[in-house]
Design a protein around this motif. Sequence first.
Motif, PDB file in Angstrom:
ATOM      1  N   ARG A  23       0.804  -1.328  -0.051  1.00 55.91           N
ATOM      2  CA  ARG A  23       0.124  -0.177  -0.012  1.00 55.91           C
ATOM      3  C   ARG A  23       0.963   1.420  -0.174  1.00 55.91           C
ATOM      4  O   ARG A  23       2.003   1.352   0.233  1.00 55.91           O
ATOM      5  CB  ARG A  23      -0.811   0.009   1.281  1.00 55.91           C
ATOM      6  CG  ARG A  23      -1.953  -1.074   1.215  1.00 55.91           C
ATOM      7  CD  ARG A  23      -2.781  -0.887   0.083  1.00 55.91           C
ATOM      8  NE  ARG A  23      -3.966  -2.184   0.100  1.00 55.91           N
ATOM      9  CZ  ARG A  23      -4.369  -2.621  -1.054  1.00 55.91           C
ATOM     10  NH1 ARG A  23      -4.291  -1.990  -1.986  1.00 55.91           N
ATOM     11  NH2 ARG A  23      -5.203  -3.429  -0.771  1.00 55.91           N
ATOM     12  N   ARG A  99      -4.165   1.324  -5.039  1.00 51.75           N
ATOM     13  CA  ARG A  99      -3.163   1.195  -4.139  1.00 51.75           C
ATOM     14  C   ARG A  99      -3.145   2.027  -3.120  1.00 51.75           C
ATOM     15  O   ARG A  99      -2.157   1.613  -1.955  1.00 51.75           O
ATOM     16  CB  ARG A  99      -1.642   1.139  -4.877  1.00 51.75           C
ATOM     17  CG  ARG A  99      -1.753   0.174  -6.132  1.00 51.75           C
ATOM     18  CD  ARG A  99      -1.371  -1.216  -5.359  1.00 51.75           C
ATOM     19  NE  ARG A  99      -1.106  -2.359  -6.210  1.00 51.75           N
ATOM     20  CZ  ARG A  99      -0.744  -3.553  -6.015  1.00 51.75           C
ATOM     21  NH1 ARG A  99      -0.891  -3.971  -4.845  1.00 51.75           N
ATOM     22  NH2 ARG A  99      -0.525  -4.359  -7.075  1.00 51.75           N
ATOM     23  N   TRP A 101      -3.525   3.599   0.444  1.00 50.23           N
ATOM     24  CA  TRP A 101      -3.971   2.960   1.614  1.00 50.23           C
ATOM     25  C   TRP A 101      -5.084   4.123   2.364  1.00 50.23           C
ATOM     26  O   TRP A 101      -4.853   5.141   2.697  1.00 50.23           O
ATOM     27  CB  TRP A 101      -2.904   2.705   2.714  1.00 50.23           C
ATOM     28  CG  TRP A 101      -3.302   2.124   4.044  1.00 50.23           C
ATOM     29  CD1 TRP A 101      -4.027   1.280   4.400  1.00 50.23           C
ATOM     30  CD2 TRP A 101      -3.025   2.718   5.301  1.00 50.23           C
ATOM     31  NE1 TRP A 101      -4.296   1.019   5.603  1.00 50.23           N
ATOM     32  CE2 TRP A 101      -3.643   1.997   6.520  1.00 50.23           C
ATOM     33  CE3 TRP A 101      -2.071   3.902   5.592  1.00 50.23           C
ATOM     34  CZ2 TRP A 101      -3.502   2.406   7.574  1.00 50.23           C
ATOM     35  CZ3 TRP A 101      -1.966   4.083   6.959  1.00 50.23           C
ATOM     36  CH2 TRP A 101      -2.480   3.305   8.005  1.00 50.23           C
TER      37      TRP A 101
END
Length: 103
Positions: A23, A99, A101
Amino acid sequence: MASPAHTFREVVYELVASIPYGRVMTYGDIASLAGHPHAARQVGGLAHFGPTELPWHRVVNRHGQCASGYHGGKAGHQAVLETEGIVVKNFQIVDFDSRRWRP
DNA sequence: CGTGTGACGCGAG
DNA sequence: CCTCGCGCCACAC
């Protein structure tokens, strides 16, 4: 406590260390979570002075691109991101939105 | 205690 | 779409 147990820089360190594998987060998001939405610049500054043990490679700018001052350069940064299973194209993370987070 | 700076963000043209 | 410039905050000296 008289003195802040967690200064801005410590909060940033914890946040960066909290980023799960595969992440990434943006400097602005980290700064915002740290309590200073406009201190994104400082987050990058801490990265340069902060412990290289932390996964700074999981921290990218708002465009999902590699940083220029990373220890090893953009190329090194991109290589590490790909090692985490992140697809990077021309220093830009592919599918960056997925991707990213989100706590 | 004041000044300068930066691995950035955002608005405007 | 791209480029340019300013602002913004905490940390270092």
